[in-house]
Design an enzyme around this catalytic site. Structure first.
Site, mmCIF file in Angstrom:
data_model
loop_
_atom_site.group_PDB
_atom_site.id
_atom_site.type_symbol
_atom_site.label_atom_id
_atom_site.label_comp_id
_atom_site.label_asym_id
_atom_site.label_seq_id
_atom_site.Cartn_x
_atom_site.Cartn_y
_atom_site.Cartn_z
ATOM 1 N N ARG A 10 68.639 -2.856 45.081
ATOM 2 C CA ARG A 10 69.837 -2.646 45.919
ATOM 3 C C ARG A 10 70.135 -1.173 46.157
ATOM 4 O O ARG A 10 71.299 -0.780 46.271
ATOM 5 C CB ARG A 10 71.067 -3.288 45.272
ATOM 6 C CG ARG A 10 71.095 -4.791 45.351
ATOM 7 C CD ARG A 10 71.579 -5.234 46.732
ATOM 8 N NE ARG A 10 71.611 -6.681 46.794
ATOM 9 C CZ ARG A 10 72.704 -7.397 46.578
ATOM 10 N NH1 ARG A 10 73.848 -6.813 46.308
ATOM 11 N NH2 ARG A 10 72.652 -8.699 46.643
ATOM 12 N N ARG B 162 76.450 -0.272 49.165
ATOM 13 C CA ARG B 162 77.815 0.245 49.337
ATOM 14 C C ARG B 162 78.196 1.403 48.436
ATOM 15 O O ARG B 162 79.208 2.044 48.666
ATOM 16 C CB ARG B 162 78.812 -0.902 49.164
ATOM 17 C CG ARG B 162 78.816 -1.837 50.362
ATOM 18 C CD ARG B 162 79.543 -3.119 50.037
ATOM 19 N NE ARG B 162 78.820 -3.839 49.006
ATOM 20 C CZ ARG B 162 79.194 -5.008 48.515
ATOM 21 N NH1 ARG B 162 80.291 -5.573 48.913
ATOM 22 N NH2 ARG B 162 78.463 -5.601 47.594
ATOM 23 N N ARG C 153 76.965 0.810 58.102
ATOM 24 C CA ARG C 153 77.424 -0.576 58.023
ATOM 25 C C ARG C 153 78.620 -0.788 58.943
ATOM 26 O O ARG C 153 78.719 -1.791 59.644
ATOM 27 C CB ARG C 153 77.781 -0.866 56.564
ATOM 28 C CG ARG C 153 78.578 -2.085 56.278
ATOM 29 C CD ARG C 153 77.682 -3.281 56.077
ATOM 30 N NE ARG C 153 78.377 -4.316 55.344
ATOM 31 C CZ ARG C 153 79.350 -5.068 55.842
ATOM 32 N NH1 ARG C 153 79.733 -4.892 57.081
ATOM 33 N NH2 ARG C 153 79.923 -5.992 55.096
ATOM 34 N N ASP D 269 68.073 -9.402 53.560
ATOM 35 C CA ASP D 269 68.652 -10.230 52.509
ATOM 36 C C ASP D 269 67.772 -11.455 52.299
ATOM 37 O O ASP D 269 67.098 -11.903 53.241
ATOM 38 C CB ASP D 269 70.071 -10.677 52.875
ATOM 39 C CG ASP D 269 70.822 -11.139 51.631
ATOM 40 O OD1 ASP D 269 71.381 -10.292 50.916
ATOM 41 O OD2 ASP D 269 70.811 -12.354 51.353
ATOM 42 N N TYR E 197 71.524 -21.161 46.605
ATOM 43 C CA TYR E 197 72.521 -20.809 47.631
ATOM 44 C C TYR E 197 72.565 -21.856 48.739
ATOM 45 O O TYR E 197 73.623 -22.167 49.274
ATOM 46 C CB TYR E 197 72.204 -19.425 48.228
ATOM 47 C CG TYR E 197 72.452 -18.303 47.241
ATOM 48 C CD1 TYR E 197 73.717 -17.749 47.087
ATOM 49 C CD2 TYR E 197 71.422 -17.807 46.443
ATOM 50 C CE1 TYR E 197 73.950 -16.723 46.173
ATOM 51 C CE2 TYR E 197 71.646 -16.785 45.519
ATOM 52 C CZ TYR E 197 72.911 -16.255 45.389
ATOM 53 O OH TYR E 197 73.144 -15.254 44.483
HETATM 54 O O1 CP3 Z 1 67.559 -3.839 47.310
HETATM 55 C C1 CP3 Z 1 67.814 -3.388 48.455
HETATM 56 O O2 CP3 Z 1 68.420 -2.314 48.648
HETATM 57 C C2 CP3 Z 1 67.308 -4.169 49.645
HETATM 58 C C3 CP3 Z 1 68.207 -5.092 50.263
HETATM 59 C C4 CP3 Z 1 68.664 -6.341 49.549
HETATM 60 C C5 CP3 Z 1 69.960 -6.884 49.742
HETATM 61 N N1 CP3 Z 1 70.020 -8.098 49.109
HETATM 62 C C6 CP3 Z 1 71.027 -6.245 50.529
HETATM 63 C C7 CP3 Z 1 72.417 -6.710 50.395
HETATM 64 C C8 CP3 Z 1 67.967 -7.219 48.710
HETATM 65 C C9 CP3 Z 1 66.577 -7.088 48.137
HETATM 66 C C10 CP3 Z 1 68.833 -8.326 48.460
HETATM 67 C C11 CP3 Z 1 68.438 -9.486 47.652
HETATM 68 C C12 CP3 Z 1 69.409 -10.538 47.372
HETATM 69 N N2 CP3 Z 1 70.407 -10.996 48.193
HETATM 70 C C13 CP3 Z 1 69.407 -11.328 46.198
HETATM 71 C C14 CP3 Z 1 68.391 -11.236 45.060
HETATM 72 C C15 CP3 Z 1 68.629 -10.086 44.180
HETATM 73 C C16 CP3 Z 1 69.981 -10.057 43.537
HETATM 74 O O3 CP3 Z 1 70.722 -9.114 43.808
HETATM 75 O O4 CP3 Z 1 70.279 -10.968 42.743
HETATM 76 C C17 CP3 Z 1 70.461 -12.246 46.308
HETATM 77 C C18 CP3 Z 1 70.850 -13.279 45.281
HETATM 78 C C19 CP3 Z 1 71.078 -12.036 47.569
HETATM 79 C C20 CP3 Z 1 72.214 -12.786 48.169
HETATM 80 C C21 CP3 Z 1 73.386 -11.920 48.406
HETATM 81 N N3 CP3 Z 1 73.463 -10.972 49.392
HETATM 82 C C22 CP3 Z 1 74.605 -11.924 47.707
HETATM 83 C C23 CP3 Z 1 74.933 -12.828 46.535
HETATM 84 C C24 CP3 Z 1 75.417 -10.956 48.290
HETATM 85 C C25 CP3 Z 1 76.855 -10.677 47.943
HETATM 86 C C26 CP3 Z 1 77.005 -9.743 46.822
HETATM 87 C C27 CP3 Z 1 77.271 -8.355 47.323
HETATM 88 O O5 CP3 Z 1 76.734 -7.404 46.729
HETATM 89 O O6 CP3 Z 1 78.027 -8.225 48.299
HETATM 90 C C28 CP3 Z 1 74.667 -10.322 49.320
HETATM 91 C C29 CP3 Z 1 75.114 -9.230 50.187
HETATM 92 C C30 CP3 Z 1 74.252 -8.014 50.259
HETATM 93 N N4 CP3 Z 1 72.867 -8.010 50.267
HETATM 94 C C31 CP3 Z 1 74.709 -6.676 50.374
HETATM 95 C C32 CP3 Z 1 73.569 -5.851 50.464
HETATM 96 C C33 CP3 Z 1 73.540 -4.363 50.653
HETATM 97 C C34 CP3 Z 1 76.160 -6.235 50.475
HETATM 98 C C35 CP3 Z 1 76.672 -6.568 51.855
HETATM 99 C C36 CP3 Z 1 77.587 -5.568 52.471
HETATM 100 O O7 CP3 Z 1 77.171 -4.453 52.825
HETATM 101 O O8 CP3 Z 1 78.751 -5.948 52.637
#
Ligand code: CP3
Length: 349
Positions: free
Chosen positions: A28, A32, A41, A78, A154
């Protein structure tokens, strides 16, 4: 020297360790906690608009590389764009996370269409190609997907849940539908990962965030076997494909997962026993992780000590420094700088 010879993460995954210094990137890393991410964003509108804009997704993928010079960039996207590309409704609720129209039974699974996944994800594949073009030559580019079990969690719950009760229940009450769902996700994941590798990714990571929630028999059925099939399917088309598996919470199941799936490296969460990982896991292949993301939020001397302990445990073998899970938005950027300086200050012979 071949084109990729100096990409350190690639070298470690190929088993060529030590490679001069410990490579580092963060799960990640585009997110943010970075002011420049929040700015892009806001320009994009929604999170999904950002994922589907090759221009803006390329920009946010590159931001942590520009700021910190990480050894790997990870595609900005994502794991849930795959179910969306299969036809499931997906949206992100501000401040709450992902929402999907939940799969309730076999008829919900039957409606999912795997045939057009890569066409629908064309903008994401375009991002991979653009990032590779702009990335420093020595930086590894990682693609990714969610592992079938984690994505299914999910798809079934329609949102994140702490212990994956809906998916666990579904697996007992609707075993055939669960198998059919996992099967569709295997097929879609192979196509998608192959397309990412063809578009320019050096390696791919399979995120199994919720693998640790399963019984032994289910871990076998929903984590090891599907991941093994994805690795096999990808290598059938891209024989040299490098794959990292991240079965969070796998604990003592890590060696079995590593050997039987055939991945080149495993991500290790912060809960893992370091002696066990060093003695039983790192001898199989490369290890990546395992700093507690909360330790990175706290910073200070605790952070220094943890970084040192992790390097002490793992730097004699194939190792990529990383967090044990994604960086959280509250993380001060100074703490990231402090961690990187400490890792980079340590040279291996
Ligand atoms: O790692 C990176 O920088 C690459 C991008 C990436 C994101 N999500 C961006 C993201 C990767 C590899 C993921 C994987 C992901 N997404 C997983 C597996 C890894 C983990 O973290 O457990 C899962 C379960 C998801 C599903 C997901 N996406 C959730 C549960 C959420 C909400 C939680 C949160 O942090 O807001 C997201 C949103 C998300 N995915 C964001 C980002 C940067 C935040 C969204 C925003 O900018 O508002």
């Amino acid at each position: 020297m071949s084109d990729k010879a100096e990409r350190l993460v690639v070298e470690v995954l190929k088993g060529r360790a030590p490679v001069g210094r410990i490579p580092i990137w963060m799960m990640r890393q585009a997110g943010r906690y970075l002011p420049e991410y929040r700015e892009t964003r806001a320009k994009a509108g929604s999170f999904l608009d950002l994922c589907y804009s090759p221009e803006l997704a390329t920009e946010v993928t590159l931001q942590p590389i520009r700021r910190y010079g990480f050894d790997a960039a990870i595609l900005f996207s994502d794991i849930l764009v795959v179910p969306q590309a299969m036809g499931q409704k997906l949206w992100f609720e501000e401040g709450a996370g992902p929402r999907l129209d939940p799969i309730e039974d076999g008829s919900g699974v039957a409606k999912l269409d795997v045939s057009g996944v890569c066409d629908r994800l064309a903008p994401v594949l375009e991002t991979v190609a653009r990032v590779r073009e702009k990335l420093p030559r020595e930086t590894t580019l990682l693609g990714f997907c969610g592992a079938p079990w984690t994505v299914a969690c999910y798809m079934i719950a329609g949102k994140g849940t702490p212990e994956q009760v809906p998916a666990r229940l579904f697996s007992y009450q609707r075993r055939e539908a669960m198998d059919a769902l996992i099967e569709k996700l295997i097929v879609a994941s192979v196509d998608y990962l192959v397309a990412q590798l063809k578009a320019g990714a050096d390696a791919v990571q399979i995120f199994d965030t919720w693998g640790g929630m399963l019984t032994d028999a289910q871990f076998e059925r929903y984590v090891i076997e599907p991941t093994r099939r994805i690795v096999e399917g990808v290598r059938h088309i891209v024989p040299q494909a490098l794959v990292i598996g991240f079965p969070r919470g796998a604990g003592v199941r890590l060696p079995d997962y590593f050997v039987r799936t055939g991945v080149d490296g495993v991500g290790v969460d912060w809960m893992a026993n370091r002696a066990f990982v060093r003695d039983r896991v790192q001898r199989i292949g490369a290890v990546q992780g395992n700093l507690d993301p909360m330790c990175l939020v706290a910073g200070g001397e605790n952070l220094d000590r943890e970084v040192d302990d992790i390097l002490e445990a793992f730097s004699d073998g194939g190792f990529v420094f990383n967090l044990g899970h994604g960086i959280v938005p509250e993380t001060p950027v100074e703490n990231v700088e402090r961690m990187i300086a400490r890792v980079r200050g340590r040279h291996v012979v």
